[in-house]
Design an enzyme around this catalytic site. Structure first.
Site, PDB file in Angstrom:
ATOM      1  CG  HIS A  37       7.073 -13.764   8.451  1.00 25.45           C
ATOM      2  ND1 HIS A  37       7.376 -14.962   8.767  1.00 25.45           N
ATOM      3  CD2 HIS A  37       5.970 -13.320   9.045  1.00 25.45           C
ATOM      4  CE1 HIS A  37       6.624 -15.208   9.801  1.00 25.45           C
ATOM      5  NE2 HIS A  37       5.609 -14.413   9.768  1.00 25.45           N
ATOM      6  CD  GLN A  61      -1.789 -12.314  17.963  1.00 25.62           C
ATOM      7  OE1 GLN A  61      -1.352 -11.297  18.046  1.00 25.62           O
ATOM      8  NE2 GLN A  61      -1.701 -13.318  17.022  1.00 25.62           N
ATOM      9  CE  LYS A 151      -1.029 -19.971   8.021  1.00 24.80           C
ATOM     10  NZ  LYS A 151      -0.053 -19.942   9.244  1.00 24.80           N
ATOM     11  CG  ASP A 152      -2.845 -15.758   9.745  1.00 29.85           C
ATOM     12  OD1 ASP A 152      -3.164 -16.722  10.234  1.00 29.85           O
ATOM     13  OD2 ASP A 152      -1.770 -15.578   9.364  1.00 29.85           O
ATOM     14  CE  LYS A 186       8.249 -21.787   2.290  1.00 24.43           C
ATOM     15  NZ  LYS A 186       9.567 -22.153   2.350  1.00 24.43           N
ATOM     16  CB  SER A 188       6.049 -19.205  12.874  1.00 22.17           C
ATOM     17  OG  SER A 188       6.484 -17.843  12.312  1.00 22.17           O
TER      18      SER A 188
HETATM   19  O1  PAF Z   1      -0.316 -12.455  11.976  1.00 24.37           O
HETATM   20  C1  PAF Z   1       0.528 -12.259  12.820  1.00 24.37           C
HETATM   21  O2  PAF Z   1       1.796 -12.486  12.938  1.00 24.37           O
HETATM   22  C2  PAF Z   1      -0.174 -11.617  14.079  1.00 24.37           C
HETATM   23  O3  PAF Z   1      -1.347 -11.983  14.269  1.00 24.37           O
HETATM   24  C3  PAF Z   1       0.205 -10.085  14.053  1.00 24.37           C
HETATM   25  C4  PAF Z   1      -0.712  -9.500  12.714  1.00 24.37           C
HETATM   26  C5  PAF Z   1       1.569  -9.856  14.024  1.00 24.37           C
HETATM   27  C6  PAF Z   1      -0.573  -9.581  15.286  1.00 24.37           C
HETATM   28  O4  PAF Z   1      -0.010 -10.060  16.560  1.00 24.37           O
END
Ligand code: PAF
Length: 282
Positions: A37, A61, A151-152, A186, A188
């Site tokens: 982050h 989500q 990563k996403d 990495k 969470s």
């Molecule tokens: O990637 C994330 O941490 C979450 O999906 C986001 C983009 C903050 C939306 O909640």
């Protein structure tokens, strides 16, 4: 660094910065911050003058049975990390502030195509939840630039499309994945893992690299490559959810002619779901 909890306060800060001619950079997060982050904040600082980070564990989500309740809420530690990283403003709303009058079901933000495979196939409604909250956060923060982690990879693709489709005047930046020394991305969710789990989970990135190397050497038997990779994950005690070789732009399955590829993987280790990917050109 200041922290605000309401949209009203947020807008007051942002409009003062905009009036002063400063460019606003935005890093949306769900908190429990790690060096991945912080690298997003570093990226944002390269593109903007005033950096806003949101910390919001977005309920829409998460699916039924997922880790919404146990997702770590660590605002104090996160704030210290963000202050040290040079963030200017933290936006940490509660659920009612983001979804007033329990309005989460009133509006749907669905991005077609790119949200359908991979995580979209196994996490029903997940990308609708991401689309909704990111649209709302973009509307609240009104940034010039927003940074998301690669990563996403699929999330980034969804957000790029959403930004175009909804005419948000925002530059979207994809930041490289930050990794542990053993290659594990990495996340969470790594906090749920033991030291041994972290060693075992490194197999995901190892296999992404192995399959990439095989493809670069000319092996186009994708089915066989995936089978071998999944077997390696299973051997280390992981349960592969998917290991897909796709076109980087469409996220549809790659074929013999695909030049820009991405390999995306998701696997569970115990109850912890991990994702990773690698993108390359041939
Ligand atoms: O990637 C994330 O941490 C979450 O999906 C986001 C983009 C903050 C939306 O909640």
């Amino acid at each position: 660094m200041k922290t605000v909890h309401t949209v009203k306060e947020l807008r007051e800060f942002i409009s003062a910065e905009k009036k002063a001619g400063r460019k606003v950079g935005f890093v949306p997060t769900m908190g429990n911050l790690h060096s991945g982050h912080i690298s997003l904040v570093d990226q944002a600082k390269q593109h903007a003058d005033f950096i806003v980070c949101s910390i919001f564990v977005n309920p829409t989500q998460f699916g039924v049975g997922e880790d919404f309740d146990r997702y770590p809420r660590t605002l104090e530690e996160d704030s210290a990390k963000l202050a040290a990283a040079g963030c200017d403003l933290v936006f940490a709303p509660d659920v009612d502030e983001v979804y007033p009058e329990q309005s989460q079901a009133w509006v749907k933000v669905s991005v077609n195509d790119v949200s359908e495979n991979h995580c979209g196939a196994s996490r029903a409604g997940h990308f609708d939840g991401v689309g909704l909250v990111v649209s709302k956060l973009f509307n609240m923060v009104q940034p010039d630039v927003a940074v998301f982690g690669k990563k996403d990879f699929q999330q980034l693709a969804v957000i790029r499309r959403l930004t175009i489709a909804l005419n948000f005047p925002i530059e979207i930046i994809g930041a490289e994945t930050v990794r542990e020394d053993n290659g594990l991305a990495k996340s969470s969710r790594n906090g749920y893992l033991s030291e041994q789990d972290k060693q075992d989970a490194a197999v995901i990135y190892k296999q992404l690299n192995q399959v990439m190397a095989d493809i670069k050497e000319g092996n186009k038997d994708f089915e066989q490559l995936v089978k071998q990779a999944e077997a390696q994950l299973t051997e280390k005690g992981l349960q592969p959810e998917y290991f897909n070789i796709a076109d980087q732009d469409t996220l549809k399955p790659a074929d013999d002619n695909t030049k820009k590829l991405v390999i995306l993987a998701a696997a569970k280790l115990g109850t912890t779901r991990l994702i990773d990917n690698i993108d390359f050109e041939i």
